[in-house]
Design a protein around this motif. Structure first.
Motif, PDB file in Angstrom:
ATOM      1  N   GLN A  51      -4.962   6.856  15.607  1.00  0.00           N
ATOM      2  CA  GLN A  51      -4.550   5.604  14.991  1.00  0.00           C
ATOM      3  C   GLN A  51      -5.146   5.523  13.586  1.00  0.00           C
ATOM      4  O   GLN A  51      -6.335   5.750  13.404  1.00  0.00           O
ATOM      5  N   LYS A  52      -4.315   5.225  12.590  1.00  0.00           N
ATOM      6  CA  LYS A  52      -4.804   5.048  11.225  1.00  0.00           C
ATOM      7  C   LYS A  52      -4.991   3.552  10.993  1.00  0.00           C
ATOM      8  O   LYS A  52      -4.074   2.765  11.208  1.00  0.00           O
ATOM      9  N   VAL A  53      -6.199   3.162  10.583  1.00  0.00           N
ATOM     10  CA  VAL A  53      -6.518   1.757  10.359  1.00  0.00           C
ATOM     11  C   VAL A  53      -6.815   1.542   8.884  1.00  0.00           C
ATOM     12  O   VAL A  53      -7.592   2.290   8.286  1.00  0.00           O
ATOM     13  N   ARG A  54      -6.165   0.537   8.301  1.00  0.00           N
ATOM     14  CA  ARG A  54      -6.384   0.204   6.892  1.00  0.00           C
ATOM     15  C   ARG A  54      -6.643  -1.294   6.772  1.00  0.00           C
ATOM     16  O   ARG A  54      -6.095  -2.086   7.530  1.00  0.00           O
ATOM     17  N   PHE A  55      -7.488  -1.634   5.820  1.00  0.00           N
ATOM     18  CA  PHE A  55      -7.786  -3.032   5.521  1.00  0.00           C
ATOM     19  C   PHE A  55      -7.357  -3.335   4.096  1.00  0.00           C
ATOM     20  O   PHE A  55      -7.632  -2.558   3.186  1.00  0.00           O
ATOM     21  N   LYS A  56      -6.694  -4.457   3.920  1.00  0.00           N
ATOM     22  CA  LYS A  56      -6.330  -4.897   2.576  1.00  0.00           C
ATOM     23  C   LYS A  56      -7.483  -5.749   2.064  1.00  0.00           C
ATOM     24  O   LYS A  56      -7.889  -6.717   2.701  1.00  0.00           O
ATOM     25  N   GLY A  57      -8.028  -5.360   0.928  1.00  0.00           N
ATOM     26  CA  GLY A  57      -9.151  -6.085   0.348  1.00  0.00           C
ATOM     27  C   GLY A  57      -8.715  -6.899  -0.857  1.00  0.00           C
ATOM     28  O   GLY A  57      -7.938  -6.436  -1.682  1.00  0.00           O
ATOM     29  N   GLU A  58      -9.213  -8.103  -0.928  1.00  0.00           N
ATOM     30  CA  GLU A  58      -8.943  -8.999  -2.054  1.00  0.00           C
ATOM     31  C   GLU A  58     -10.225  -9.135  -2.860  1.00  0.00           C
ATOM     32  O   GLU A  58     -11.288  -9.364  -2.299  1.00  0.00           O
ATOM     33  N   LEU A  59     -10.103  -8.995  -4.168  1.00  0.00           N
ATOM     34  CA  LEU A  59     -11.254  -9.076  -5.048  1.00  0.00           C
ATOM     35  C   LEU A  59     -11.908 -10.454  -4.927  1.00  0.00           C
ATOM     36  O   LEU A  59     -11.230 -11.480  -5.020  1.00  0.00           O
ATOM     37  N   MET A  60     -13.211 -10.454  -4.680  1.00  0.00           N
ATOM     38  CA  MET A  60     -13.941 -11.722  -4.598  1.00  0.00           C
ATOM     39  C   MET A  60     -14.271 -12.180  -6.009  1.00  0.00           C
ATOM     40  O   MET A  60     -14.741 -11.392  -6.821  1.00  0.00           O
TER      41      MET A  60
END
Length: 66
Positions: A51-60
């Motif tokens: 399983q490939k897991v990715r997280f979308k990150g938003e600039l703080m």
């Protein structure tokens, strides 16, 4: 100037918590998680590999920014 959003792929020997910690150190907070299966061809047959897991990150944003 850094991008406002970026995708972080979880490394093979990394837990989700470690990936999120890496994101936070880089100044991004997780806003979305995406999983997709990865398949391989073995002896002419397509089989599930991982399983490939990715997280979308938003600039703080900096709190004291004016």
């Amino acid at each position: 100037m850094p991008k406002k959003t970026i995708w972080f792929e979880m490394e093979e020997n990394e837990t989700p918590e470690q990936c999120i910690e890496r994101m936070l150190k880089m100044g991004y907070r997780p806003v979305l998680r995406k999983e997709e299966p990865v398949f391989q061809r073995v002896d002419g047959e397509v089989v599930y590999f991982r399983q490939k897991v990715r997280f979308k990150g938003e600039l703080m944003e900096e709190k004291n920014k004016k």
